[in-house]
Design a protein around this motif. Structure first.
Motif, PDB file in Angstrom:
ATOM      1  N   SER A  43       3.352   8.350   2.239  1.00  0.00           N
ATOM      2  CA  SER A  43       2.484   7.948   1.135  1.00  0.00           C
ATOM      3  C   SER A  43       3.266   7.914  -0.172  1.00  0.00           C
ATOM      4  O   SER A  43       2.767   8.293  -1.223  1.00  0.00           O
ATOM      5  CB  SER A  43       1.296   8.913   1.021  1.00  0.00           C
ATOM      6  N   THR A  79       4.761   7.021  -3.587  1.00  0.00           N
ATOM      7  CA  THR A  79       4.277   6.232  -4.717  1.00  0.00           C
ATOM      8  C   THR A  79       5.454   5.604  -5.463  1.00  0.00           C
ATOM      9  O   THR A  79       5.256   4.846  -6.391  1.00  0.00           O
ATOM     10  CB  THR A  79       3.444   7.098  -5.684  1.00  0.00           C
ATOM     11  N   GLY A 104      -0.890  11.084  -1.775  1.00  0.00           N
ATOM     12  CA  GLY A 104      -0.032  10.193  -2.533  1.00  0.00           C
ATOM     13  C   GLY A 104       1.226  10.890  -3.043  1.00  0.00           C
ATOM     14  O   GLY A 104       1.155  11.986  -3.584  1.00  0.00           O
ATOM     15  N   ALA A 146       0.853  -1.175   0.000  1.00  0.00           N
ATOM     16  CA  ALA A 146       0.000   0.000   0.000  1.00  0.00           C
ATOM     17  C   ALA A 146       0.892   1.229   0.000  1.00  0.00           C
ATOM     18  O   ALA A 146       1.969   1.223   0.569  1.00  0.00           O
ATOM     19  CB  ALA A 146      -0.887  -0.003   1.239  1.00  0.00           C
ATOM     20  N   SER A 147       0.456   2.283  -0.670  1.00  0.00           N
ATOM     21  CA  SER A 147       1.303   3.471  -0.732  1.00  0.00           C
ATOM     22  C   SER A 147       0.715   4.630   0.059  1.00  0.00           C
ATOM     23  O   SER A 147       1.309   5.688   0.110  1.00  0.00           O
ATOM     24  CB  SER A 147       1.523   3.891  -2.185  1.00  0.00           C
ATOM     25  N   ALA A 148      -0.442   4.443   0.650  1.00  0.00           N
ATOM     26  CA  ALA A 148      -1.087   5.557   1.340  1.00  0.00           C
ATOM     27  C   ALA A 148      -0.897   5.471   2.848  1.00  0.00           C
ATOM     28  O   ALA A 148      -1.351   4.541   3.489  1.00  0.00           O
ATOM     29  CB  ALA A 148      -2.577   5.583   1.016  1.00  0.00           C
ATOM     30  N   GLY A 149      -0.209   6.458   3.396  1.00  0.00           N
ATOM     31  CA  GLY A 149      -0.104   6.598   4.839  1.00  0.00           C
ATOM     32  C   GLY A 149      -1.263   7.468   5.325  1.00  0.00           C
ATOM     33  O   GLY A 149      -1.933   8.137   4.537  1.00  0.00           O
ATOM     34  N   GLY A 175       3.749   3.640   2.672  1.00  0.00           N
ATOM     35  CA  GLY A 175       2.405   3.214   3.033  1.00  0.00           C
ATOM     36  C   GLY A 175       2.188   3.015   4.516  1.00  0.00           C
ATOM     37  O   GLY A 175       1.185   2.473   4.935  1.00  0.00           O
ATOM     38  N   SER A 176       3.115   3.471   5.325  1.00  0.00           N
ATOM     39  CA  SER A 176       3.016   3.274   6.763  1.00  0.00           C
ATOM     40  C   SER A 176       3.031   4.619   7.487  1.00  0.00           C
ATOM     41  O   SER A 176       3.158   5.671   6.867  1.00  0.00           O
ATOM     42  CB  SER A 176       4.177   2.393   7.229  1.00  0.00           C
TER      43      SER A 176
END
Length: 150
Positions: free
Chosen positions: A98, A100, A45, A37-40, A124-125
């Protein structure tokens, strides 16, 4: 009693096609689940974000690394206004990644990535209410995991 060659060949082709379909489905499923996942939390993003307090406070977003937080302020109040206008240097308490492009966020004690790495955040974290973050003065990005990342 033997089966005609033509019927046996058709059955083998159906079995082979079913096996190939199952293998393809598993491969596609594996690719989907293996993608990180790339979204924190509360971070757009492509950005690496720091927050004055928790994720519901003012934030500052970085697209690239920044060697000196002393000229940055918590200027984004999208998720909360606490800490708005405060200098980022030695005042970030939470961070979110986040990325990408698979970049790890590495936060350092001093400007110019000096004084040793305090902590890092995986793509992503995020990490909220981290005491070590309060001392962060610079950010660098890397595509390799330096270890011990949140």
């Amino acid at each position: 009693m033997s089966m005609p060659i033509r019927a046996g060949w058709a059955r083998s082709r159906r079995t082979l096609a079913a096996a190939a379909g199952l293998a393809a489905a598993l491969a596609v499923g594996g690719v989907v689940t293996a993608s990180p996942a790339s979204a924190g939390t509360n971070c757009a993003g492509g950005y690496h974000c720091v927050f004055w307090s928790g994720f519901s406070s003012a934030r500052h977003s970085y697209f690239n690394g920044d060697s000196n937080f002393t000229n940055d302020t918590f200027n984004d109040t999208t998720y909360g206004s606490s800490g708005s206008g405060t200098t980022v240097n030695d005042n970030a308490y939470s961070a979110s990644n986040s990325s990408t492009g698979g970049y790890y966020s590495r936060y350092y004690l001093d400007i110019n990535s000096g004084g040793g790495m305090l902590f890092c955040v995986k793509p992503g974290s995020q990490v909220e209410y981290l005491a070590a973050a309060l001392s962060a003065s610079s950010l660098s990005l890397t595509t390799s995991n330096p270890g011990g990342c949140y």
